[in-house]
Motif scaffolding. Structure first.
Motif, PDB file in Angstrom:
ATOM      1  N   THR A  58       0.824  -6.995  -5.552  1.00 49.75           N
ATOM      2  CA  THR A  58       2.013  -7.320  -4.751  1.00 49.75           C
ATOM      3  C   THR A  58       2.059  -6.488  -3.477  1.00 49.75           C
ATOM      4  OG1 THR A  58       3.244  -7.948  -6.729  1.00 49.75           O
ATOM      5  CG2 THR A  58       4.540  -7.425  -4.779  1.00 49.75           C
ATOM      6  N   LEU A  59       1.762  -5.203  -3.588  1.00 44.55           N
ATOM      7  CA  LEU A  59       1.771  -4.339  -2.405  1.00 44.55           C
ATOM      8  C   LEU A  59       0.721  -4.772  -1.389  1.00 44.55           C
ATOM      9  CD1 LEU A  59       2.386  -0.955  -4.213  1.00 44.55           C
ATOM     10  CD2 LEU A  59       3.870  -1.952  -2.459  1.00 44.55           C
ATOM     11  N   VAL A  60      -0.432  -5.231  -1.869  1.00 42.27           N
ATOM     12  CA  VAL A  60      -1.470  -5.752  -0.974  1.00 42.27           C
ATOM     13  C   VAL A  60      -0.996  -7.062  -0.342  1.00 42.27           C
ATOM     14  CG1 VAL A  60      -3.808  -6.703  -0.874  1.00 42.27           C
ATOM     15  CG2 VAL A  60      -3.381  -4.557  -2.111  1.00 42.27           C
ATOM     16  N   ALA A  61      -0.447  -7.959  -1.154  1.00 43.38           N
ATOM     17  CA  ALA A  61       0.032  -9.252  -0.639  1.00 43.38           C
ATOM     18  C   ALA A  61       1.153  -9.063   0.383  1.00 43.38           C
ATOM     19  CB  ALA A  61       0.509 -10.134  -1.789  1.00 43.38           C
ATOM     20  N   ASP A  62       1.976  -8.045   0.181  1.00 45.55           N
ATOM     21  CA  ASP A  62       3.079  -7.775   1.110  1.00 45.55           C
ATOM     22  C   ASP A  62       2.624  -7.011   2.356  1.00 45.55           C
ATOM     23  OD1 ASP A  62       4.864  -9.075  -0.532  1.00 45.55           O
ATOM     24  OD2 ASP A  62       5.771  -7.247  -1.327  1.00 45.55           O
ATOM     25  N   GLY A  63       1.343  -6.642   2.413  1.00 42.62           N
ATOM     26  CA  GLY A  63       0.820  -5.958   3.593  1.00 42.62           C
ATOM     27  C   GLY A  63       1.154  -4.476   3.653  1.00 42.62           C
ATOM     28  N   LEU A  64       1.533  -3.879   2.517  1.00 40.46           N
ATOM     29  CA  LEU A  64       1.867  -2.456   2.504  1.00 40.46           C
ATOM     30  C   LEU A  64       0.664  -1.592   2.155  1.00 40.46           C
ATOM     31  CD1 LEU A  64       5.316  -2.778   0.727  1.00 40.46           C
ATOM     32  CD2 LEU A  64       4.860  -2.556   3.177  1.00 40.46           C
ATOM     33  N   LEU A  65      -0.252  -2.152   1.382  1.00 40.71           N
ATOM     34  CA  LEU A  65      -1.514  -1.492   1.051  1.00 40.71           C
ATOM     35  C   LEU A  65      -2.659  -2.438   1.393  1.00 40.71           C
ATOM     36  CD1 LEU A  65      -0.831   0.014  -2.522  1.00 40.71           C
ATOM     37  CD2 LEU A  65      -0.825   1.241  -0.346  1.00 40.71           C
TER      38      LEU A  65
END
Length: 174
Positions: A60-67
């Motif tokens: 989720t963090l990758v999909a949200d562009g945070l990681l």
């Protein structure tokens, strides 16, 4: 994660932000990332989180562009999770949340404090207006209002709130 955002709040930046970072594990993973953790096993060991939950949160963090997920080893392929600029921009939010938590504890009860890396002196985080340097915690001095992209419903909300707001004290701006 299923969206918990109400239809009428879709344009509210607070609602959309909470949709990205409002889950318990998300903030803890980001906190670890701010501390320099990048690898799955580091996050898992630090947080004592299940493999499946950590996998879900990291995706989720990758999909949200945070990681950003990057390979660091090729045989076998292993990935690390590195903060993006968008992710790094959340650090002041996490710092403010931690400061708020510490504010309600006696100094000897604080398990984690923010310090100046050079001096070791404890910092006292505040959120300020970059233009004036004034603290934003005064809800009479700083108020929300409808922005340029606000819907009619959002404009009506803030028009009503403005109508109910007392007149500002001109001497308070000094």
């Amino acid at each position: 994660m299923a969206s918990r955002i109400r239809l009428e709040d879709r344009e509210c930046p607070l609602s959309t932000t909470v949709q990205h970072v409002g889950e318990w594990w998300t903030l803890l993973i980001l906190h670890d990332a701010f501390d320099g953790y990048t690898r799955f096993d580091q996050f898992q060991q630090s947080l004592n989180i299940s493999t499946s939950m950590l996998t879900t949160r990291l995706k989720t963090l990758v999909a949200d562009g945070l990681l950003e997920r990057r390979p660091y080893q090729t045989n076998p392929v292993r990935h690390e999770y590195v903060l993006t600029e968008r992710g790094r921009s959340l650090r002041p939010v996490v710092v403010a949340l931690a400061a708020w938590g510490n504010q309600h504890l006696a100094p000897e009860e604080r398990a984690m404090i923010l310090v100046d890396a050079r001096t070791g002196e404890e910092a006292e985080p505040v959120v300020v207006d970059a233009r004036t340097g004034r603290s934003l915690d005064d809800s009479e001095m700083y108020v929300f209002t409808a922005g340029p992209a606000a819907s009619e419903a959002m404009r009506a909300r803030y028009t009503e709130l403005e109508r109910r707001r007392p007149e500002p004290d001109p001497s308070a701006s000094e």
